[in-house]
Scaffold this motif. Structure first.
Motif, short mmCIF file in Angstrom:
data_model
loop_
_atom_site.label_atom_id
_atom_site.label_comp_id
_atom_site.label_asym_id
_atom_site.label_seq_id
_atom_site.Cartn_x
_atom_site.Cartn_y
_atom_site.Cartn_z
N ARG A 199 64.21 42.66 29.27
CA ARG A 199 65.10 41.95 30.13
C ARG A 199 65.22 43.08 31.12
NH1 ARG A 199 69.87 38.93 26.82
NH2 ARG A 199 68.99 36.83 26.91
N ARG A 200 65.72 42.35 32.17
CA ARG A 200 66.18 43.05 33.53
C ARG A 200 67.42 43.41 33.84
NH1 ARG A 200 62.16 45.88 36.41
NH2 ARG A 200 62.61 45.83 38.61
N ASN A 201 67.89 44.64 34.21
CA ASN A 201 69.26 44.91 34.69
C ASN A 201 69.31 45.68 35.97
OD1 ASN A 201 68.95 47.29 33.75
ND2 ASN A 201 70.10 47.20 32.04
N ASN A 202 70.58 46.22 36.51
CA ASN A 202 70.44 46.85 37.70
C ASN A 202 69.53 48.17 37.58
OD1 ASN A 202 71.91 45.12 39.07
ND2 ASN A 202 73.75 45.90 38.25
N GLU A 203 69.38 48.72 36.54
CA GLU A 203 68.62 50.03 36.06
C GLU A 203 66.98 49.71 35.90
OE1 GLU A 203 71.63 49.55 34.38
OE2 GLU A 203 72.30 50.55 36.28
N GLY A 204 66.58 48.39 35.95
CA GLY A 204 65.28 48.20 35.83
C GLY A 204 65.01 47.31 34.50
N ASP A 205 63.80 47.74 33.72
CA ASP A 205 63.75 46.81 32.34
C ASP A 205 64.36 47.41 31.05
OD1 ASP A 205 61.94 45.73 34.15
OD2 ASP A 205 60.04 46.88 33.58
N TYR A 206 64.73 46.85 30.25
CA TYR A 206 65.45 47.62 29.01
C TYR A 206 64.84 46.63 27.89
CZ TYR A 206 68.98 43.96 28.51
OH TYR A 206 69.49 42.79 28.14
N LYS A 207 64.61 47.40 26.75
CA LYS A 207 63.99 46.61 25.54
C LYS A 207 65.20 45.92 24.83
CE LYS A 207 60.84 48.42 23.03
NZ LYS A 207 60.40 49.49 22.05
N CYS A 208 64.91 44.71 24.78
CA CYS A 208 65.93 43.90 24.10
C CYS A 208 66.39 44.29 22.48
CB CYS A 208 65.74 42.20 23.88
SG CYS A 208 65.67 41.59 25.79
N ALA A 209 67.58 44.06 22.29
CA ALA A 209 68.15 44.33 20.89
C ALA A 209 67.79 43.07 20.01
CB ALA A 209 69.57 44.37 20.69
N GLU A 210 67.58 43.36 18.87
CA GLU A 210 67.17 42.14 17.83
C GLU A 210 68.16 41.16 17.76
OE1 GLU A 210 66.58 41.54 12.94
OE2 GLU A 210 66.34 43.47 13.74
N SER A 211 69.56 41.13 17.97
CA SER A 211 70.20 40.25 18.30
C SER A 211 69.80 39.47 19.51
CB SER A 211 71.69 40.64 18.27
OG SER A 211 72.12 41.49 19.14
N GLU A 212 69.51 39.90 20.46
CA GLU A 212 69.19 39.14 21.75
C GLU A 212 68.07 38.55 21.42
OE1 GLU A 212 70.00 41.57 25.71
OE2 GLU A 212 69.47 43.15 24.25
N VAL A 213 67.13 39.11 21.01
CA VAL A 213 65.70 38.16 20.75
C VAL A 213 66.09 37.08 19.86
CG1 VAL A 213 63.29 38.28 19.80
CG2 VAL A 213 64.23 40.25 20.82
N ARG A 214 66.94 37.16 18.77
CA ARG A 214 67.21 35.97 17.88
C ARG A 214 67.87 34.95 18.68
NH1 ARG A 214 65.32 37.19 13.16
NH2 ARG A 214 65.00 39.31 12.46
N ARG A 215 68.79 35.21 19.54
CA ARG A 215 69.48 34.34 20.31
C ARG A 215 68.53 33.45 21.37
NH1 ARG A 215 72.45 32.43 17.74
NH2 ARG A 215 73.16 31.01 19.41
N MET A 216 67.68 34.18 21.71
CA MET A 216 66.38 33.64 22.70
C MET A 216 65.79 32.40 21.67
SD MET A 216 64.74 36.26 25.16
CE MET A 216 65.77 37.84 25.64
N PHE A 217 65.27 32.91 20.41
CA PHE A 217 64.79 31.98 19.55
C PHE A 217 65.51 30.56 19.20
CE2 PHE A 217 61.62 35.35 18.43
CZ PHE A 217 60.65 34.63 18.68
N SER A 218 66.86 30.87 19.14
CA SER A 218 67.91 29.99 18.81
C SER A 218 67.89 28.98 19.93
CB SER A 218 69.41 30.58 18.53
OG SER A 218 70.21 29.60 18.34
N ASP A 219 68.03 29.37 21.24
CA ASP A 219 68.09 28.72 22.27
C ASP A 219 66.79 27.63 22.45
OD1 ASP A 219 70.55 29.04 22.84
OD2 ASP A 219 70.14 30.93 24.41
N GLN A 220 65.71 28.21 21.76
CA GLN A 220 64.57 27.34 22.23
C GLN A 220 64.66 25.84 21.32
OE1 GLN A 220 61.19 28.93 20.24
NE2 GLN A 220 60.93 30.70 21.79
#
Length: 627
Positions: free
Chosen positions: A132-153
């Motif tokens: 994902r993107r934040n003010n510092e640039g690209d960062y690797k998502c935590a596992e919980s973030e990825v699982r929430r993306m799958f849930s929102d699908q």
């Protein structure tokens, strides 16, 4: 280097988390794919290959073999072992010859992935390759973030889940019956003939899962009418939290003057929270018009501001991710409110602000509040709030999305759009030159005065302007001595300059992009908005303007080039091209729009008074297209 920076400013150099420069001397940059994933999973963005940035300085080394590099790019992005999905179209990748140089650049526009496409990841493991993107640039998502993306699908709403081992005993029956009374107060409805179990089923609070055959209480039913202890059960919503806080005392040592939270003094479910908080929102600072109540104690009439505040409250409740962190938090000060909920936006911020798009994470909760007359299913909730704030001439609502953890906040200032005391200060500081500014430029200076600094991101939530246009406006204010900038790129902040800027009274607005859309300003198609003679687009259009007739493809290519930078109104295009507005629209703009080569600023309202056109490919530079 300053000359190159000025040149790149014409290529739409601007601060923000959605632009990235990468060198490409040795082929495709290895970290390009991390940025592709990050842009797609956040708000999209623009990649420039052939440029590097260090300490605010830009190095234009170019791309030696652009055609080969583009071929390698397409081969790689379509390789499923490298990326799980290709979101790009042919027109999203372009070669540019920078004018008056031999430098060749490549631009790659990455769109925001919709919820069905996220997560966009590199490699074969989404848990390790999602960014994902934040003010510092690209960062690797935590596992919980990825699982929430799958849930929102899922097209199945999050609140429709049937809970195992829950029953009517876990409900606060008084809440359900109070809901029924409130529902009935709005008029007769066939669902009111149902018993409690039947009404709950109609509302989506109880259902049968036809795939598994399980039947029972849903997450929506428990959240709306449940007992707090049952809601917080580990198998339901263990992170459930509701918090309303008032900060009316100026003493910084006093954290709040009133608070409603889950403290055991009331049954902590969404219905009770909604009923208690809406009463608090109807009184206090900023609420000018109290309303009456009917015989049952419900509202007999209310102001647009109160309706907007309830809309904001319900939006936070129905869009929240109840598996997320932080809970629902509402903070209220004498001059502003902020509604914050866990989760991410299911549509882009631009779509949400435009209205007309309805994506809700908790559709049963949405239905329940709709039966109470709150919560809009047409995707116009934010638009209603903005309209109410505009009618009060308050500063615009600001919608923001943040990550780690995922949170969405809606800030509602209850202070004048242009406070008289602040305007007086600015007049005293800058003199008559201040009167020559546009409404949007004045708003930028007002924000800098009231908050100490102003940023591109702040203004994105306040003004109906593209972020590129905002950057150019801010750059103009710096160039003319109204603001000073600090930092570079994404971290740029602007504060008021000291002294009087050298700008003569009567100078037209500084912005070179889309004209301002402030309250009270004329429509974009008004002749009062014209492009300055030194705008580079006059030179681009000269070859057409100086000829009585040109081939349609030449005219349309020129239009797309003119609109590559930002939105242009019909009268502006007509003036640049030396053609009649009506014929230009009927013969060329309609064609380009139907073929999706041009996009409308207001696609849902083609006759909007502020209508303008932008090239769909998003080319942000007055450059010669080599393709």
């Amino acid at each position: 280097m300053s000359e190159q920076l000025n040149l790149f400013d014409r290529l739409a150099f601007y601060e923000g988390s959605d632009v990235e420069y990468k060198g490409a001397r040795g082929g495709l940059p290895r970290d390009l794919w991390e940025t592709y994933s990050a842009f797609a999973n956040t708000d999209g963005g623009l990649l420039w290959l052939g440029i590097t940035q260090r300490d605010g300085q830009l190095d234009f080394h170019g791309v030696p073999e652009p055609e080969k590099l583009i071929a390698d790019f397409w081969n790689t992005i379509n390789n499923r072992s490298k990326t799980n999905i290709n979101l790009l179209r042919n027109q999203d990748v372009r070669i540019h010859h920078v004018e008056n140089t031999k430098c060749v650049l490549i631009s790659i526009r990455v769109p925001r992935a919709d919820r069905h496409q996220r997560p966009v990841f590199i490699g074969l493991d989404p848990l390790r390759g999602t960014y994902r993107r934040n003010n510092e640039g690209d960062y690797k998502c935590a596992e919980s973030e990825v699982r929430r993306m799958f849930s929102d699908q899922s097209d199945e709403p999050a609140d429709s889940r049937v809970l195992d081992n829950f029953s009517f005993a876990d409900l606060h029956i008084d809440s359900l019956r109070q809901f029924r009374n409130r529902f009935a107060s709005r008029g007769s409805h066939p669902w009111l003939a149902e018993d409690d179990a039947g009404l709950l089923s109609k509302l989506g609070g109880w259902r049968k899962d036809r795939r598994s055959g399980r039947e029972g209480l849903t997450l929506a039913g428990l959240l709306m009418f449940g007992r707090e202890q049952a809601i917080r059960d580990p198998s339901a919503a263990p992170g459930f939290q509701l918090d309303y806080r008032e900060h009316f005392d100026e003493n910084p040592d006093i954290r709040w003057t009133d608070r409603l939270t889950l403290d055991g003094h009331w049954e902590g479910n969404l219905f009770q929270f909604h009923q208690l908080v809406k009463q608090k929102l109807s009184i206090g600072p900023g609420i000018k018009r109290p309303f009456g109540r009917d015989a049952e104690g419900y509202r007999a009439g209310e102001s647009p501001v109160i309706e907007a505040l309830e809309e904001a409250l319900v939006n936070a409740l129905i869009h929240a991710d109840y598996a997320g962190q932080g809970g629902i938090v509402i903070d209220r000060w004498p001059n502003r409110l902020e509604f914050t909920n866990p989760g991410t936006l299911l549509v882009s911020r631009e779509q949400l602000l435009q209205g007309g798009v309805s994506e809700c994470r908790n559709k049963s909760l949405q239905l329940m509040f709709q039966m109470l007359g709150a919560g809009d299913r047409a995707g116009s909730g934010i638009d209603k709030i903005r309209s109410s704030w505009s009618a009060e001439r308050w500063q615009s609502p600001v919608l923001q999305e943040s990550h780690q953890p995922d949170r969405v906040s809606l800030r509602l200032p209850m202070s004048s759009l242009l406070p008289e005391d602040v305007l007086t200060i600015l007049h005293q500081r800058f003199g008559a030159n201040f009167d020559a500014l546009s409404g949007d430029e004045i708003q930028a200076l007002v924000t800098a005065q009231t908050e100490g600094v102003v940023t591109n991101q702040q203004l994105q939530g306040m003004l109906a302007m593209h972020r590129v246009d905002i950057t150019r406006m801010l750059g103009g204010l710096v160039a003319h001595g109204f603001l000073v900038s600090e930092g570079v790129g994404r971290g740029t902040r602007y504060s008021l300059a000291q002294g009087t800027p050298p700008l003569s009274v009567g100078t037209p607005p500084l912005s070179v992009g889309t004209p301002p859309l402030s309250v009270g300003t004329p429509p974009l198609n008004s002749p009062s908005f014209s492009l300055p003679e030194d705008d580079p687009r006059w030179a681009i259009a000269a070859s057409v303007r100086e000829k009585r007739s040109v081939k349609p493809d030449v005219m349309r290519t020129t239009i797309l080039t003119l609109c590559a930078n930002d939105y242009l109104a019909l009268h502006q295009l007509a003036s640049l091209l030396g053609r009649g507005a009506k014929r230009l629209h009927e013969k060329h703009l309609v064609h380009l729009t139907r073929n999706r080569q041009l996009q409308l600023r207001f696609p849902d309202n083609p006759n909007h008074p502020h209508q303008a056109y932008r090239a769909s490919c998003g080319c942000n530079a007055p450059v010669e297209d080599a393709q």
